[in-house]
Scaffold this active site. Sequence first.
Site, PDB file in Angstrom:
ATOM      1  N   HIS A 166     -12.499   1.268  -5.048  1.00  8.42           N
ATOM      2  CA  HIS A 166     -11.535   0.504  -5.843  1.00  8.42           C
ATOM      3  C   HIS A 166     -12.175  -0.768  -6.354  1.00  8.42           C
ATOM      4  O   HIS A 166     -13.104  -1.306  -5.742  1.00  8.42           O
ATOM      5  CB  HIS A 166     -10.309   0.126  -5.004  1.00  8.42           C
ATOM      6  CG  HIS A 166      -9.399   1.271  -4.700  1.00  8.42           C
ATOM      7  ND1 HIS A 166      -8.189   1.450  -5.311  1.00  8.42           N
ATOM      8  CD2 HIS A 166      -9.545   2.312  -3.836  1.00  8.42           C
ATOM      9  CE1 HIS A 166      -7.610   2.534  -4.836  1.00  8.42           C
ATOM     10  NE2 HIS A 166      -8.417   3.080  -3.933  1.00  8.42           N
ATOM     11  N   ASP A 191      -2.201  -1.635  -3.888  1.00  7.40           N
ATOM     12  CA  ASP A 191      -2.563  -0.287  -4.332  1.00  7.40           C
ATOM     13  C   ASP A 191      -1.273   0.531  -4.376  1.00  7.40           C
ATOM     14  O   ASP A 191      -0.713   0.867  -3.325  1.00  7.40           O
ATOM     15  CB  ASP A 191      -3.561   0.324  -3.350  1.00  7.40           C
ATOM     16  CG  ASP A 191      -3.957   1.745  -3.733  1.00  7.40           C
ATOM     17  OD1 ASP A 191      -3.459   2.256  -4.750  1.00  7.40           O
ATOM     18  OD2 ASP A 191      -4.772   2.348  -2.993  1.00  7.40           O
ATOM     19  N   TYR A 224       0.871  -1.170   0.000  1.00  8.10           N
ATOM     20  CA  TYR A 224       0.000   0.000   0.000  1.00  8.10           C
ATOM     21  C   TYR A 224       0.905   1.217   0.000  1.00  8.10           C
ATOM     22  O   TYR A 224       1.405   1.643   1.036  1.00  8.10           O
ATOM     23  CB  TYR A 224      -0.939   0.008   1.200  1.00  8.10           C
ATOM     24  CG  TYR A 224      -1.790   1.255   1.278  1.00  8.10           C
ATOM     25  CD1 TYR A 224      -2.515   1.692   0.166  1.00  8.10           C
ATOM     26  CD2 TYR A 224      -1.865   2.000   2.448  1.00  8.10           C
ATOM     27  CE1 TYR A 224      -3.292   2.837   0.222  1.00  8.10           C
ATOM     28  CE2 TYR A 224      -2.642   3.136   2.525  1.00  8.10           C
ATOM     29  CZ  TYR A 224      -3.353   3.553   1.405  1.00  8.10           C
ATOM     30  OH  TYR A 224      -4.115   4.702   1.462  1.00  8.10           O
TER      31      TYR A 224
END
Length: 638
Positions: free
Chosen positions: A329, A242, A209
């Site tokens: 998302h 991500d 992340y």
Amino acid sequence: MGKVIQLPISIHTTTPPPPPGLSSGLSSGHGSCLPEHRGRSHPVAGEPPNDARGEFGGEVPPPRPHQAPAYPTADNNTKKKTRANILIATLNTNGRASGTLGPSQSQTSKWPAINQMMREKRIGILCLQETHLTHEHERQIDNLFSRRLLVLNSSDPDRPGNSAGIAFVVNKELTNTANVKMTVLVPGRAAVLSMKWHNEKNITLLNIYAPNNAHEHPIFWTKVREKWLEAGLNNPDFMLGDFNLTEDPLDRSPARLDNENAIEALRQTRNALNLQDSWRLTFPHRRMFTHSSSNNDSLSRLDRIYVSAALNESTTDWDSYISQVPTDHKMVLTRFAPPGLPHIGKGRWAWPIGILSDESLIEKIVKLGIETQQEIEKMTHRDDTMNPQIAWMNFKSTMNSLAKDTAKVHMAKINQHIRQLTKDLHHTTNSQSLDTSNDLRSHCILLEKEIEHLQKKRYKNAHLRAQAQWAIKGETLCKYWSKVNSPKKPRDIIYGLRKPGSPHLTTKSEDMAEIARDYHDKVQQTDLLPEEIELRHQTIIETLSNIPCKQRLEVPPDTLLEPLRREQILEALCSSKAGSAAGIDGIPYEAWRALHEHHTAANRSNKPNFDVLSTLTYVINDIQINGVLKDVKTVHKG
């Protein structure tokens, strides 16, 4: 590879089984322009178990001056693979709770949806970002879902319940969790999962992340590389998560280049780890966006899965998915099918029990059955093209077609709507006018919102069904109760069987099943000399003749040779166990019972009806007398 055991045929497996059998199946962000902050399992009494059920088109060739170095791409990467595999996915959950999924006081309301999604999609390993979990939240999730899920979380050290956080979610039904290990590189931002894969091989995943601020990326990726070296880890097989930036302008709409220093930092890391963007290499001109911003009608592919160059040929079925988990998302998925594992198909279709309550379906089958019964009763002569077996085979084939059509209408209305909207979204996403048209981008976002709404509706319906089933059966000792409370574990796999008289192994399930069947058919004849066969036969006769009279069957043996009667078939049908797996034809016992009950009710009203038992009697008697036809289709079996 595993140990090879020498038998008349050899089994190639990790655990020594008895003479060969066969087990199929596995056993196996946001852009830098956005704000930093975004948004043991036993069922608890009164609550249902939360695990109960309920490509993109168009070619877009805009200029790509800053494209990453190209790698050769294999055409067969998009071909369907049926080898034993595991589905790997990544999703930014944007927090742990949502008011749309449960009471406002629930602090982990997204996790029942995550559990259901992993069950329905059969995801083996799911990497989550922005989990926002504290130790107390982890304990709650473990209490609810540890029977199916193993959750390994790394929280933000400063604000664990409000910022960052990453987690690995491992499906115990599909993977072996005995040797799972998580190594944290950057708390709440980067962690590594290592676990044993088939044949004692390891699989390693790096969950990422990345920071929202592009200026923080060089420091972040440098720290990841340093921690990786300190831990002495081998290169990962997958890096997913991500990344909060894109490497290619094609991955944003309107197309633009992200911060070059941030991109270079990411590339240095993935090059050092020998990782590549396999989806982009396979689809160099297509577009797939995993995050949308309705504030400025922008789209981006922030969520990605990087794959080791050595495993590029082993990944397939790339997809993005709008899940029932409320988040901005999409989930990104790929199927990992390593070489050397057995080929496993989709399995056989079977009737959904729920469609038996459809009166229209029953009426259609009854009408078809009456025609079949009349056809059989009018047969005056028998040959290989006209006999009760052929008529029955045609009846069951048409009957299954009707059932499949009904199942599509009754059980997949929302799914069909979602598929159509997804198809429209893929077409719009790859329109050549997307970068210049605000309306098209807005349309994409609206389509995503509609799909998300339908997914939530699906989840709610499934959850209500689970609650109802739990209310009825949750406190009763029954098959449902046993299944709910039994531990989840993957099935053992036989990786290959050696072909008799050959040094080669086969990994196809169908071939292995045939080898195992032939082995067991011949096991009693193995090493038996010709002169011993007659002696064996005489010994059997002599042994049977010496059975005391009191221990002999009262019914004469000749009775077993008589044709079956209707009442005997009725007794067998009534004695059949409900909930049993359907045979090869896919038709459960409950279907024949429903047809018999319809016949009984129609008889009372003197209405034309289909006597399924009488028709079955004709067919079974024909098989007793003439044997099973050699060229009958699989649908005739079962």
